[in-house]
Motif scaffolding. Structure first.
Motif, PDB file in Angstrom:
ATOM      1  N   SER A  52      31.883  36.907  38.022  1.00 18.28           N
ATOM      2  CA  SER A  52      33.161  37.284  37.418  1.00 18.28           C
ATOM      3  C   SER A  52      33.756  38.509  38.102  1.00 18.28           C
ATOM      4  O   SER A  52      34.963  38.560  38.369  1.00 18.28           O
ATOM      5  CB  SER A  52      32.986  37.558  35.926  1.00 18.28           C
ATOM      6  OG  SER A  52      32.483  36.424  35.262  1.00 18.28           O
ATOM      7  N   MET A  53      32.907  39.491  38.381  1.00 18.50           N
ATOM      8  CA  MET A  53      33.392  40.684  39.057  1.00 18.50           C
ATOM      9  C   MET A  53      33.814  40.375  40.488  1.00 18.50           C
ATOM     10  O   MET A  53      34.776  40.960  41.001  1.00 18.50           O
ATOM     11  CB  MET A  53      32.311  41.769  39.046  1.00 18.50           C
ATOM     12  CG  MET A  53      31.961  42.268  37.649  1.00 18.50           C
ATOM     13  SD  MET A  53      33.409  42.831  36.709  1.00 18.50           S
ATOM     14  CE  MET A  53      33.908  44.243  37.674  1.00 18.50           C
ATOM     15  N   GLY A  57      38.627  32.934  43.839  1.00 14.93           N
ATOM     16  CA  GLY A  57      38.748  34.129  43.016  1.00 14.93           C
ATOM     17  C   GLY A  57      39.246  33.822  41.612  1.00 14.93           C
ATOM     18  O   GLY A  57      38.671  34.288  40.615  1.00 14.93           O
ATOM     19  N   PHE A  58      40.300  33.031  41.499  1.00 12.63           N
ATOM     20  CA  PHE A  58      40.835  32.706  40.175  1.00 12.63           C
ATOM     21  C   PHE A  58      39.868  31.837  39.376  1.00 12.63           C
ATOM     22  O   PHE A  58      39.762  31.994  38.151  1.00 12.63           O
ATOM     23  CB  PHE A  58      42.188  32.009  40.314  1.00 12.63           C
ATOM     24  CG  PHE A  58      43.326  32.956  40.577  1.00 12.63           C
ATOM     25  CD1 PHE A  58      43.786  33.811  39.589  1.00 12.63           C
ATOM     26  CD2 PHE A  58      43.940  33.003  41.825  1.00 12.63           C
ATOM     27  CE1 PHE A  58      44.828  34.698  39.829  1.00 12.63           C
ATOM     28  CE2 PHE A  58      44.983  33.878  42.072  1.00 12.63           C
ATOM     29  CZ  PHE A  58      45.424  34.722  41.079  1.00 12.63           C
ATOM     30  N   ALA A 104      49.877  40.935  47.946  1.00 14.14           N
ATOM     31  CA  ALA A 104      51.162  40.366  47.540  1.00 14.14           C
ATOM     32  C   ALA A 104      52.211  41.457  47.317  1.00 14.14           C
ATOM     33  O   ALA A 104      53.385  41.286  47.654  1.00 14.14           O
ATOM     34  CB  ALA A 104      50.986  39.531  46.272  1.00 14.14           C
ATOM     35  N   VAL A 105      51.776  42.582  46.752  1.00 14.99           N
ATOM     36  CA  VAL A 105      52.722  43.656  46.439  1.00 14.99           C
ATOM     37  C   VAL A 105      53.078  44.474  47.676  1.00 14.99           C
ATOM     38  O   VAL A 105      54.245  44.783  47.935  1.00 14.99           O
ATOM     39  CB  VAL A 105      52.140  44.569  45.335  1.00 14.99           C
ATOM     40  CG1 VAL A 105      53.061  45.766  45.099  1.00 14.99           C
ATOM     41  CG2 VAL A 105      51.958  43.789  44.043  1.00 14.99           C
ATOM     42  N   PHE A 106      52.051  44.820  48.463  1.00 13.62           N
ATOM     43  CA  PHE A 106      52.258  45.738  49.583  1.00 13.62           C
ATOM     44  C   PHE A 106      52.170  45.047  50.944  1.00 13.62           C
ATOM     45  O   PHE A 106      52.093  45.730  51.968  1.00 13.62           O
ATOM     46  CB  PHE A 106      51.212  46.859  49.530  1.00 13.62           C
ATOM     47  CG  PHE A 106      51.251  47.665  48.264  1.00 13.62           C
ATOM     48  CD1 PHE A 106      52.262  48.588  48.048  1.00 13.62           C
ATOM     49  CD2 PHE A 106      50.289  47.489  47.283  1.00 13.62           C
ATOM     50  CE1 PHE A 106      52.311  49.331  46.880  1.00 13.62           C
ATOM     51  CE2 PHE A 106      50.325  48.225  46.115  1.00 13.62           C
ATOM     52  CZ  PHE A 106      51.334  49.148  45.905  1.00 13.62           C
ATOM     53  N   GLY A 107      52.189  43.723  50.951  1.00 12.35           N
ATOM     54  CA  GLY A 107      52.030  42.967  52.190  1.00 12.35           C
ATOM     55  C   GLY A 107      52.946  43.382  53.326  1.00 12.35           C
ATOM     56  O   GLY A 107      52.483  43.615  54.455  1.00 12.35           O
ATOM     57  N   PRO A 108      54.262  43.485  53.095  1.00 15.75           N
ATOM     58  CA  PRO A 108      55.158  43.845  54.201  1.00 15.75           C
ATOM     59  C   PRO A 108      54.846  45.202  54.824  1.00 15.75           C
ATOM     60  O   PRO A 108      55.188  45.444  55.989  1.00 15.75           O
ATOM     61  CB  PRO A 108      56.545  43.845  53.535  1.00 15.75           C
ATOM     62  CG  PRO A 108      56.406  42.915  52.380  1.00 15.75           C
ATOM     63  CD  PRO A 108      55.005  43.113  51.887  1.00 15.75           C
ATOM     64  N   VAL A 165      42.215  40.919  42.715  1.00 12.92           N
ATOM     65  CA  VAL A 165      42.860  42.228  42.877  1.00 12.92           C
ATOM     66  C   VAL A 165      43.288  42.445  44.326  1.00 12.92           C
ATOM     67  O   VAL A 165      44.390  42.939  44.608  1.00 12.92           O
ATOM     68  CB  VAL A 165      41.917  43.354  42.407  1.00 12.92           C
ATOM     69  CG1 VAL A 165      42.464  44.722  42.815  1.00 12.92           C
ATOM     70  CG2 VAL A 165      41.748  43.302  40.896  1.00 12.92           C
ATOM     71  N   VAL A 166      42.426  42.062  45.270  1.00  9.37           N
ATOM     72  CA  VAL A 166      42.773  42.207  46.692  1.00  9.37           C
ATOM     73  C   VAL A 166      44.016  41.391  47.022  1.00  9.37           C
ATOM     74  O   VAL A 166      44.951  41.887  47.697  1.00  9.37           O
ATOM     75  CB  VAL A 166      41.590  41.789  47.583  1.00  9.37           C
ATOM     76  CG1 VAL A 166      42.040  41.663  49.040  1.00  9.37           C
ATOM     77  CG2 VAL A 166      40.459  42.795  47.476  1.00  9.37           C
TER      78      VAL A 166
END
Length: 305
Positions: A40-41, A287-288, A54-58, A48-49
């Motif tokens: 699970s961890m 992961g999911f 996805a957020v900081f990719g660019p 999380v990775v």
């Protein structure tokens, strides 16, 4: 003085404080159980990775212009090196940058498909399970109609009618995904509505919307969270599959399925072109799924002690 203060607290406030303490204890217990499971961890760490990418990719990608489909024939199909860790593709673009920036597209697709299916399936499942009668008969007949056709085949048919594209892919997959939520929430609602506290609320004259939002929907939250977390991986895989056969995102989009569709023509000699987008799909789904398994173990009442 302490006894006087406690006695002066209204009973409703005391009940609220006790409910908050119970929720806090349950949350601590859930975190503790989740942390004890290595798989699970591991799944949580992978998710999380990918969310960070996805957020900081660019800003993380070494060559962000590669996502725009620029052409640099001098760098075409270069193997992995210190300059290009994942090598380059048929247009000379950095594969690592395209995989990183494509993370946002793939996670957005999975999230929109899952949310769209849940927004349709959850209300129908609750209404069918709670109201019963002809309402449930109509809802379940419609659900069985959709379930009678393989979901991927139906999605391909819908995309063929609407036309290829990432938006139409999300619409098609959401349309074929909602029956699973109806089945899950309907069965859970049938069990919850017979509970004494729901019967008591009904006897006291609570309205149907209040019963649904105050008692039934929170009672369905645990299986809903588990299914949604596991469906995220399945939705990413399904969208990548449609992209792979040319019905999803189109090149030069850095969507993983579209990248694989182009890369398959360069196997096996230029293996890096296909293997790294494929590994991104594999790891995100893994992961999911691992996270969903862990949440199921934590939230399943049968695991409580």
């Amino acid at each position: 003085m302490t006894d006087t203060t406690i006695a002066s607290v209204p009973a409703s406030t005391a009940d609220t404080m006790e409910e908050k303490l119970d929720r806090y204890r349950e949350a601590r217990r859930a975190v503790w159980l989740l942390s004890r499971s290595f798989s699970s961890m591991l799944g949580l760490a992978i998710v999380v990775v990918f969310m960070i990418l996805a957020v900081f990719g660019p800003w993380i990608a070494p060559y962000p212009e590669a996502a725009l489909g620029s052409v640099n024939m001098e760098e075409m199909l270069q193997p992995p090196s210190w300059q290009h860790w994942f090598g380059t593709d048929d247009m000379g673009n950095d594969v690592l940058s395209r995989v990183i920036i494509g993370t946002r597209i793939s996670l957005q697709v999975g999230l929109i498909i899952t949310l769209g299916a849940a927004l349709v399936g959850v209300p129908l499942g609750i209404l069918g399970g709670y109201l019963g009668g002809w309402v449930r008969s109509i809802i379940m007949a419609l659900t069985d109609l959709f379930l009678s056709v393989p979901s991927l085949v139906l999605a391909i048919a819908i995309v063929a009618v609407l036309g290829p594209g990432i938006v139409n892919t999300m619409i098609a997959l959401a349309v074929v995904w909602w029956p699973g939520y109806v089945r899950l929430i309907d069965s859970k609602t049938l069990a919850i509505k017979e509970e004494p506290y729901v019967e008591a609320a009904r006897a006291l004259g609570a309205s149907t919307p209040r019963i649904i939002f105050r008692y039934l929907l929170p009672g369905c939250a645990s299986p809903l969270i588990v299914k949604a977390s596991m469906d995220m991986g399945a939705a990413i895989l399904a969208a990548a599959g449609l992209g792979f056969i040319g019905l999803g995102a189109k090149a030069p989009s850095p969507e993983w399925g579209a990248m694989l569709s182009v890369a398959r023509g360069y196997l096996p000699e230029w293996w890096w072109f296909a293997i790294f987008p494929g590994m991104a799909i594999y790891l995100s789904v893994l992961g999911f799924n691992l996270l969903g398994d862990g949440l199921r173990d934590v939230l399943d009442p049968r695991t409580s002690r």
